[in-house]
Design a protein around this motif. Structure first.
Motif: not given
Length: 283
Positions: A48-56, A99-112
């Motif tokens: 999610d946005s933590i790994s996007q370094a949002a707000m930095t 940013s805004g991703a929850a765990s439901a987005s994780l499988p698609a990210q893993a496929q990417a």
């Protein structure tokens, strides 16, 4: 006499075999050992946005250059830069978190990530599963665990056979307690509608609000245990041992733009406390 000779020969043969076996074991890499850093040529950040370094950065947007995982900022000294310093000189990084991703987005990210044939993946996810408008809207723990397991299964079966690092979720209760007395933080939380399940009515000490916050943190604790369990059941996966969850972060670790996301120094501290838990630092 012949019986004694056969016995000596048997002993000699056994000793030779033992020496050969010992030499083979000594020269073989340890089972499950991480590959040499020079062999890691592609990595990815999921979550999610933590790994996007949002707000930095200077605006209320993502700033992946400052990411604890794949960032290029020397101030942060991310996993990406630490791997390069250890010999992964040709390393390319893909920040697939959103940013805004929850765990439901994780499988698609893993496929990417699997499509990129990465050899190292970091995962930081779960805050948005708990940060909903109401407690009832939080992702059920079983659904969270299923989403994470599906993503890890995809990664484990992918062509790159990546080393996987899973970071725990920071304490939302501590985040609230650090800044509940700050007028600026309360204004930002209200204006941005940040993590209402935890941060709504931040000045209230009513029993219902206290119980609501405790319920949110309990769900985060359950998510962290689910992350640990899913990682333990996956080959080549390393969990941070609750390092992020237990980290007593300070106000300076939080962005003063929203008093929720890690600041630049917060990203640096995330990199610093998670890197020692990775496959290349823990035997």
């Amino acid at each position: 006499m012949r019986s004694s000779t056969r016995a000596r020969r048997a002993v000699a043969a056994f000793a030779a075999s033992a020496l050969l076996l010992a030499g083979t074991l000594a020269s073989a890499p340890a089972a499950g050992a991480a590959p040499a850093t020079a062999q890691v040529v592609r990595m990815a950040a999921l979550g999610d946005s933590i790994s996007q370094a949002a707000m930095t950065c200077s605006s209320l947007t993502s700033c992946p250059a400052n990411s604890w995982s794949t960032g290029s900022s020397t101030t942060v000294n991310s996993h990406f830069l630490r791997l390069r310093a250890l010999g992964a000189t040709g390393l390319a990084a893909y920040n697939l978190s959103t940013s805004g991703a929850a765990s439901a987005s994780l499988p698609a990210q893993a496929q990417a990530a699997a499509t990129q044939t990465v050899q190292y993946v970091t995962i930081e996810v779960g805050a948005n599963d708990a940060c909903t408008r109401t407690v009832d809207a939080m992702t059920p723990t079983a659904a969270f665990a299923a989403n994470v397991t599906a993503a890890l299964t995809t990664l484990a079966a992918s062509p790159g056979s990546p080393e996987i690092f899973v970071a725990s979720i920071p304490s939302l209760q501590r985040l609230y307690e650090l800044n509940r007395s700050s007028l600026s933080a309360r204004l930002a939380w209200g204006l941005l509608q940040t993590c209402r399940s935890m941060l709504a009515n931040p000045s209230s000490t009513a029993a219902a609000d206290v119980q609501r916050r405790a319920a949110v943190q309990q769900r985060v604790n359950e998510y962290n245990q689910a992350l640990s369990d899913a990682c333990a059941a996956t080959a080549k996966c390393r969990f941070d041992g609750f390092a992020v969850a237990d980290y007593a972060f300070a106000r300076s670790d939080l962005s003063t733009r929203d008093y929720f996301h890690p600041s630049l120094s917060g990203q640096a501290n995330l990199a610093a406390i998670t890197w020692p838990k990775t496959q290349w630092m823990v035997p």
